[in-house]
Design a protein around this motif. Structure first.
Motif, PDB file in Angstrom:
ATOM      1  N   GLN A  18     -10.181   5.607  -1.223  1.00  0.00           N
ATOM      2  CA  GLN A  18      -9.848   6.709  -0.317  1.00  0.00           C
ATOM      3  C   GLN A  18      -9.878   8.046  -1.056  1.00  0.00           C
ATOM      4  O   GLN A  18     -10.346   9.058  -0.522  1.00  0.00           O
ATOM      5  N   LYS A  34      -6.713   2.269  -2.172  1.00  0.00           N
ATOM      6  CA  LYS A  34      -6.244   3.643  -2.329  1.00  0.00           C
ATOM      7  C   LYS A  34      -7.183   4.452  -3.221  1.00  0.00           C
ATOM      8  O   LYS A  34      -7.421   5.640  -2.970  1.00  0.00           O
ATOM      9  N   ASP A  53       0.822   3.899  -2.916  1.00  0.00           N
ATOM     10  CA  ASP A  53       0.359   5.225  -2.526  1.00  0.00           C
ATOM     11  C   ASP A  53       1.246   6.316  -3.102  1.00  0.00           C
ATOM     12  O   ASP A  53       0.773   7.418  -3.403  1.00  0.00           O
ATOM     13  N   VAL A  78       0.837  -1.203   0.000  1.00  0.00           N
ATOM     14  CA  VAL A  78       0.000   0.000   0.000  1.00  0.00           C
ATOM     15  C   VAL A  78       0.867   1.246   0.000  1.00  0.00           C
ATOM     16  O   VAL A  78       0.590   2.215  -0.709  1.00  0.00           O
TER      17      VAL A  78
END
Length: 238
Positions: A211, A208, A94, A90
């Motif tokens: 989000q 991600k 990211d 992640v």
């Protein structure tokens, strides 16, 4: 193809050099994080792909990837690391990594993933047109997506900070609303490989992407338990 391989283990670089030679790729090797940045900065628009180890001397791979993304938001990056945890993946995704390969790895597998990323990158470049920036590939009452500008909007608000793979994932799902895609299908459609894929790659990117969508409005990516994911904006209210 011009490749930058950032790897502090010279035996790994020497092993891969034989496979790169077979592909007739031009490969530059960097053995620490600072050397990687210097090499990339020297010709930032010339690289077709970067393989990047996470555990590097002088500057670690995550910091290197972050610096590279500031210079180029689109150059494909494959993370190479001995770490094997969802949190590490992640973190890598990211900051803009496109794929993640865990050591020890098969050279054939790495070459296949590199080819897939390069094909996808070239395809995205070839479909861009300076005269069609106002045309949307997907346009619903609430959602718009433009491949030429690489932008997506929810209720008129830009979904900011999409990495290349997050955008491709959103495009693939939104072009067929309410159709359920399995993780295996998404690996084939977005990452352009099947047998060599890791389904956790899909899950990490979806996490991600969600989000970033939630920063501007309701969630568009729905989980279909036991199957995969779908795009559905039918319940979105302004």
């Amino acid at each position: 193809m011009k490749i930058l391989m950032v790897e502090d283990n010279k035996s790994v670089s020497e092993m891969m050099s034989m496979f790169f030679d077979r592909e007739k790729w031009d490969v530059v090797y960097a053995y620490d994080g600072e050397e990687a940045i210097e090499n990339f900065k020297s010709e930032p628009d010339s690289w077709d792909l970067i393989t990047l180890d996470l555990n590097l001397p002088k500057k670690d791979g995550l910091a290197v990837a972050s610096d590279i993304r500031k210079l180029s938001p689109t150059v494909p990056i494959i993370m190479l690391t001995a770490r094997d945890s969802d949190s590490d993946q992640v973190l890598g995704f990211d900051i803009g990594a496109d794929d993640y390969v865990t050591k020890p790895f098969s050279p054939i597998t790495l070459i296949a993933r590199m080819k897939a990323l390069i094909r996808r990158s070239k395809l995205n470049q070839s479909t861009s047109s300076d005269n069609e920036f106002d045309n949307f590939d997907v346009e619903t009452e609430h959602f718009k997506l433009n491949s030429n500008t690489r932008e997506a909007y929810l209720n008129g608000k830009l979904i900011e900070g999409l990495t290349p793979k997050e955008f491709d994932l959103l495009k693939t799902l939104s072009k067929k609303p309410r159709q359920v895609f399995s993780r295996e299908q998404l690996l084939g459609l977005v990452w352009d490989y099947e047998f060599y894929g890791d389904e956790r790659t899909v899950d990490a990117h979806v996490k991600k992407l969600r989000q970033k969508i939630e920063k501007v409005g309701p969630q568009l990516i729905q989980t279909v338990w036991g199957v995969g994911y779908k795009f559905d904006d039918s319940e979105v209210n302004k």
